[in-house]
Design a protein around this motif. Structure first.
Motif, PDB file in Angstrom:
ATOM      1  N   GLU A  90      29.573  27.808  59.974  1.00 44.66           N
ATOM      2  CA  GLU A  90      29.814  26.519  59.306  1.00 44.66           C
ATOM      3  C   GLU A  90      28.446  26.872  58.479  1.00 44.66           C
ATOM      4  O   GLU A  90      27.568  26.509  59.365  1.00 44.66           O
ATOM      5  N   VAL A  91      28.917  26.120  57.313  1.00 46.46           N
ATOM      6  CA  VAL A  91      27.738  25.937  56.728  1.00 46.46           C
ATOM      7  C   VAL A  91      27.450  24.450  56.678  1.00 46.46           C
ATOM      8  O   VAL A  91      25.274  24.205  56.760  1.00 46.46           O
ATOM      9  N   LEU A  92      28.089  23.801  56.369  1.00 48.32           N
ATOM     10  CA  LEU A  92      27.553  22.599  56.581  1.00 48.32           C
ATOM     11  C   LEU A  92      28.774  21.291  57.448  1.00 48.32           C
ATOM     12  O   LEU A  92      29.818  21.544  56.744  1.00 48.32           O
ATOM     13  N   PRO A  93      28.521  20.579  58.917  1.00 51.00           N
ATOM     14  CA  PRO A  93      29.800  20.582  59.170  1.00 51.00           C
ATOM     15  C   PRO A  93      30.740  19.819  58.797  1.00 51.00           C
ATOM     16  O   PRO A  93      30.243  18.728  57.893  1.00 51.00           O
TER      17      PRO A  93
ATOM     18  N   SER B  45      38.755  12.998  55.193  1.00 47.56           N
ATOM     19  CA  SER B  45      39.062  13.743  56.538  1.00 47.56           C
ATOM     20  C   SER B  45      37.854  14.312  57.121  1.00 47.56           C
ATOM     21  O   SER B  45      38.223  14.780  58.676  1.00 47.56           O
ATOM     22  N   ARG B  46      37.091  13.861  57.083  1.00 50.46           N
ATOM     23  CA  ARG B  46      36.012  14.607  57.584  1.00 50.46           C
ATOM     24  C   ARG B  46      35.514  14.385  59.902  1.00 50.46           C
ATOM     25  O   ARG B  46      35.601  14.807  59.758  1.00 50.46           O
ATOM     26  N   PRO B  47      36.023  12.824  59.546  1.00 45.97           N
ATOM     27  CA  PRO B  47      35.561  12.027  60.970  1.00 45.97           C
ATOM     28  C   PRO B  47      36.665  13.162  61.865  1.00 45.97           C
ATOM     29  O   PRO B  47      36.439  13.415  63.075  1.00 45.97           O
ATOM     30  N   THR B  48      37.635  13.150  61.537  1.00 45.40           N
ATOM     31  CA  THR B  48      39.254  13.793  62.169  1.00 45.40           C
ATOM     32  C   THR B  48      38.430  15.460  62.440  1.00 45.40           C
ATOM     33  O   THR B  48      38.667  15.791  63.715  1.00 45.40           O
ATOM     34  N   THR B  49      38.145  16.096  60.857  1.00 47.97           N
ATOM     35  CA  THR B  49      37.782  17.700  60.902  1.00 47.97           C
ATOM     36  C   THR B  49      36.590  17.661  61.937  1.00 47.97           C
ATOM     37  O   THR B  49      36.914  18.874  63.124  1.00 47.97           O
TER      38      THR B  49
END
Length: 417
Positions: free
Chosen positions: A98-101, A184-188
């Motif tokens: 992971e580079v950045l969440p 979609s970041r919250p679910t990912t």
């Protein structure tokens, strides 16, 4: 270009279609890296299919590695999992980095287990690599392993049922485009929080034990907490998210990508504070601005806005402290200098206020309101000729209607009878 790589005599540059270069090559490679563009662009999905991965496997030398970049932003969690599912189905061994969440991820795959001594990794990375990813507060290996999210077995355990991407079934090329304006970041990030809770470093590095093992575990947990803070931010709680990352950044968030994210998040807090100011809710802006950390670019502006909020509420000492903080970070900040000049007016220290306005105008002589305040302070000290000239300068600076009228009144009142 990184480290003038094109000047290296070992470099052989070919400008060609990446997939064809792999398919028709007869050479074997120790490492193949694929960094295509975003999946919503036409044709990119062909570099994420099982068919392409099978072609890559044929070109890998014994013990070779395949490295694939994939984005998680503006991509549904289902499509992100489809990429991981396809990759994990083609490569029996590997890792997810992971580079950045919620943003950039790197998949590394191999056909055989490839554990290496941690001491070897540590020695190689001690010379310094990837400054845009690594954290300067940690030695190379420790900084790098903070970004190790999971091994592929852990990814497989958490994958939901779904399709594999193939040349003949490549719907992700269309679904990715439909998700272009979705966040979609919250679910990912939430799904990845489940994936990352394993202990992959013990499988990958043969001599990792004792203090080194505990340090790696702590570093990975720290990056998980950074992801948790970003999860808070992207679920509509920017103030809490920035506060959380602020408490973590000294130990876990000093890499370039996290600092860039903190800059962007702080800018959002500043915009929210501006909205509060525009609706007369200055007190509501104070916690937003207070959360902005000193090292970001908008910190001086945030301190000026805090000073303005305290000044409007009559808290002169608090306002002065904030203006001085802004000037400490940006000595030529017009907002800080103007704020301090206003405070001198409130305290009726008009000679000092004249000098303060002159200093502010040296840094930005285009502000009509500043020339007007300068003129008013000059009037209060009996310097009428200079006050008239200052009011005239205000009229040259595109003043508002109200400022124009005030400047003309000063000039008219001082005109000889």
């Amino acid at each position: 270009e990184i480290h003038a790589v094109l000047d290296d005599p070992r470099m052989n540059l070919r400008v060609a279609d990446g997939r064809n270069a792999v398919k028709f090559s007869r050479a074997s490679y120790d490492v193949i890296i694929s960094e295509p563009s975003n999946l919503w662009l036409s044709g990119m999905a062909s570099l994420f299919t099982r068919d392409f991965f099978e072609e890559v496997k044929e070109r890998l030398a014994p013990g070779g590695l395949f490295c694939l970049w994939v984005h998680a932003y503006r991509l549904t969690t289902e499509d992100f999992q489809s990429v991981l599912r396809t990759f994990a189905g083609s490569f029996p061994h590997g890792t997810l980095w992971e580079v950045l969440p919620g943003t950039d991820y790197i998949l590394v795959g191999s056909l055989a287990p490839s554990p290496i001594p941690y001491s070897l990794l540590e020695g190689r990375l001690a010379r310094g690599v990837a400054p845009e990813i690594l954290d300067p507060a940690f030695p190379g290996a420790l900084a790098l392993l903070g970004h190790l999210a999971a091994d592929l077995d852990s990814v497989r355990l958490r994958l939901d049922p779904g399709p594999v991407i193939t040349d003949d079934l490549c719907s992700i090329e269309h679904t990715a485009a439909r998700a272009l304006y979705l966040d979609s970041r919250p679910t990912t990030i939430a799904w990845l929080d489940l994936v990352r809770r394993g202990d992959p470093q013990r499988l990958l590095y043969t001599d990792l034990a004792g203090p080194a093992s505990r340090a790696v575990a702590e570093r990975r947990e720290g990056r998980r907490l950074v992801a948790e803070a970003m999860q808070t931010y992207v679920t509509g709680r920017p103030l809490e998210g920035v506060r959380s990352i602020g408490s973590l950044r000294a130990r876990y968030g000093r890499d370039a990508q996290t600092r860039l994210w903190l800059e962007q998040a702080s800018m959002e807090l500043r915009l929210l504070a501006e909205q509060a100011f525009s609706t007369g809710q200055e007190e509501r802006a104070i916690p937003l601005l207070t959360a902005i950390p000193r090292e970001v670019a908008v910190y001086p502006d945030a301190q000026v806005m805090l000073g303005d909020a305290h000044r409007m509420a009559g808290r002169v000492d608090e306002a002065r402290a904030r203006y001085e903080a802004a000037r400490g970070s940006a000595p030529k900040s017009f907002g800080a200098l103007a704020g301090l000049a206003f405070l001198l007016e409130i305290e009726e220290k008009f000679p000092q206020a004249v000098r303060a306005w002159e200093e502010a105008l040296q840094n930005d002589p285009t502000i009509a309101a500043a020339h007007l305040e300068h003129a008013r302070c000059l009037l209060r000290t009996g310097r009428t000729d200079e006050a008239s000239k200052a009011a005239a300068r205000a009229l040259e600076c595109r003043p508002s209607t109200e400022e124009s009228e005030a400047a003309r009144r000063i000039i008219q009142d001082l005109r000889p009878r």
